[in-house]
Design an enzyme around this catalytic site. Sequence first.
Site, PDB file in Angstrom:
ATOM      1  N   CYS A  88      -3.521   7.055  -4.760  1.00 55.44           N
ATOM      2  CA  CYS A  88      -3.208   5.627  -4.688  1.00 55.44           C
ATOM      3  C   CYS A  88      -1.772   5.347  -5.149  1.00 55.44           C
ATOM      4  O   CYS A  88      -1.469   5.426  -6.342  1.00 55.44           O
ATOM      5  CB  CYS A  88      -4.197   4.794  -5.508  1.00 55.44           C
ATOM      6  SG  CYS A  88      -4.064   3.042  -5.154  1.00 55.44           S
ATOM      7  N   GLY A  89      -0.933   4.994  -4.182  1.00 59.61           N
ATOM      8  CA  GLY A  89       0.479   4.769  -4.502  1.00 59.61           C
ATOM      9  C   GLY A  89       0.706   3.577  -5.418  1.00 59.61           C
ATOM     10  O   GLY A  89       1.482   3.660  -6.383  1.00 59.61           O
ATOM     11  N   THR A  90       0.030   2.471  -5.123  1.00 60.38           N
ATOM     12  CA  THR A  90       0.230   1.292  -5.983  1.00 60.38           C
ATOM     13  C   THR A  90      -0.457   1.524  -7.342  1.00 60.38           C
ATOM     14  O   THR A  90       0.031   1.055  -8.374  1.00 60.38           O
ATOM     15  CB  THR A  90      -0.303   0.011  -5.302  1.00 60.38           C
ATOM     16  OG1 THR A  90      -1.634   0.244  -4.814  1.00 60.38           O
ATOM     17  CG2 THR A  90       0.590  -0.409  -4.145  1.00 60.38           C
ATOM     18  N   HIS A 117      -8.683  -3.612  -7.873  1.00 59.16           N
ATOM     19  CA  HIS A 117      -8.658  -2.148  -7.866  1.00 59.16           C
ATOM     20  C   HIS A 117      -8.969  -1.658  -9.286  1.00 59.16           C
ATOM     21  O   HIS A 117      -8.364  -2.144 -10.246  1.00 59.16           O
ATOM     22  CB  HIS A 117      -7.287  -1.594  -7.482  1.00 59.16           C
ATOM     23  CG  HIS A 117      -6.894  -1.836  -6.059  1.00 59.16           C
ATOM     24  ND1 HIS A 117      -6.492  -3.062  -5.593  1.00 59.16           N
ATOM     25  CD2 HIS A 117      -6.840  -0.989  -5.000  1.00 59.16           C
ATOM     26  CE1 HIS A 117      -6.194  -2.964  -4.299  1.00 59.16           C
ATOM     27  NE2 HIS A 117      -6.396  -1.719  -3.914  1.00 59.16           N
ATOM     28  N   CYS A 148       0.865  -1.183   0.000  1.00 56.52           N
ATOM     29  CA  CYS A 148       0.000   0.000   0.000  1.00 56.52           C
ATOM     30  C   CYS A 148       0.901   1.232   0.000  1.00 56.52           C
ATOM     31  O   CYS A 148       1.689   1.430   0.934  1.00 56.52           O
ATOM     32  CB  CYS A 148      -0.900  -0.016   1.237  1.00 56.52           C
ATOM     33  SG  CYS A 148      -2.002   1.401   1.265  1.00 56.52           S
TER      34      CYS A 148
HETATM   35  O1  PYC Z   1      -1.902   3.887  -1.874  1.00 54.82           O
HETATM   36  O2  PYC Z   1      -1.411   1.915  -2.710  1.00 54.82           O
HETATM   37  C1  PYC Z   1      -2.170   2.689  -2.148  1.00 54.82           C
HETATM   38  C2  PYC Z   1      -3.514   2.205  -1.753  1.00 54.82           C
HETATM   39  C3  PYC Z   1      -4.047   0.978  -2.017  1.00 54.82           C
HETATM   40  C4  PYC Z   1      -5.336   0.980  -1.467  1.00 54.82           C
HETATM   41  C5  PYC Z   1      -5.536   2.203  -0.872  1.00 54.82           C
HETATM   42  N1  PYC Z   1      -4.410   2.934  -1.073  1.00 54.82           N
END
Ligand code: PYC
Length: 314
Positions: free
Chosen positions: A241-243, A211, A91
């Site tokens: 969302c980083g991923t 996702h 995450c």
């Molecule tokens: O920031 O990777 C992320 C993430 C995944 C689900 C919620 N945030």
Amino acid sequence: MPPSSSIQVIDSHTAGEPTRVVIGGGPDLGGGPLTERLACFRERYDYFRSGVVNEPRGSDVVVGAILLEPFDPTCEAGVIYFNNVGYLGMCGHGTIGLVRTLEHMGRIGLGVHRIETPSGVVTTTLHSSGKVTVENVQSYRLHEGVEVEVPGYGAVRGDVAWGGNWFFLAKVPGLSLALANVGQLSKCAHAIKATLAERGVTGTNGAEIDHIELFGTPESSEASSRNFVLCPGNAYDRSPCGTGTSAKLACLYADGDLSPGEVWRQEGILGTYFDGSISVADGQVVPSITGEAHITGEAKLLFGEKDPFRWGIS
Ligand code: PYC
């Protein structure tokens, strides 16, 4: 050992998306590799996951993180991320929040810190500005231009990519990426996810694409793109969302639209942003994401024996 009936947590948000780090009182998951500890968490302590992040102590939006001793001794910490319905391999926003949490606890200072996750080791940098860079796991596009007929929305074409979680990335069909539209955007993303599952479109080894990431025109002239991300439990990501940004960077590179070192500013649905870039070695793309988190609370969660919602409403 069952988890204690009082759990210490530190809450933060990264670009608007909350993270709750369990720093004490959590279940004993053993000392093995994080994939083994994740299996133990899932099989034996799933009620604990629900109690920490779900109502009445949390909400559908909260991403939980349990702070662990690393298996890899070169890492500062190990972590397993979880949400309202299950577990996340990695995450991005959560790792930015975790690094600020470790700093808040006095465990780390400025500089480089390796963090172990079930998806692999990520290298983080805590900058003097308070921003955090996460050098993520290798990311890649698995399928380009997959077209599915989504009931109510027509043909939707997108890419399947890995950024530490599985994503379907598409242009938003006929909706503006405005905060006022999150209800409609969630409905649309949910319909896309259901169609992908029905059509058997998956990640590697049949992994569910859990996702959905929709793209549109950014509001800020300094951003490269704007996104909306629907997470597995149907909450939308308040951050970019980083991923998801990592998956996007891998697709841009595969299309020849991003060079190593070039900065891609990903705006999220709240107008907050992550700055992303890639490095490439032997054809493998490693994305880096930089963002900002803020500590919002320190708390002791109590799980009274007579509480009917001791382990959450789920
Ligand atoms: O920031 O990777 C992320 C993430 C995944 C689900 C919620 N945030």
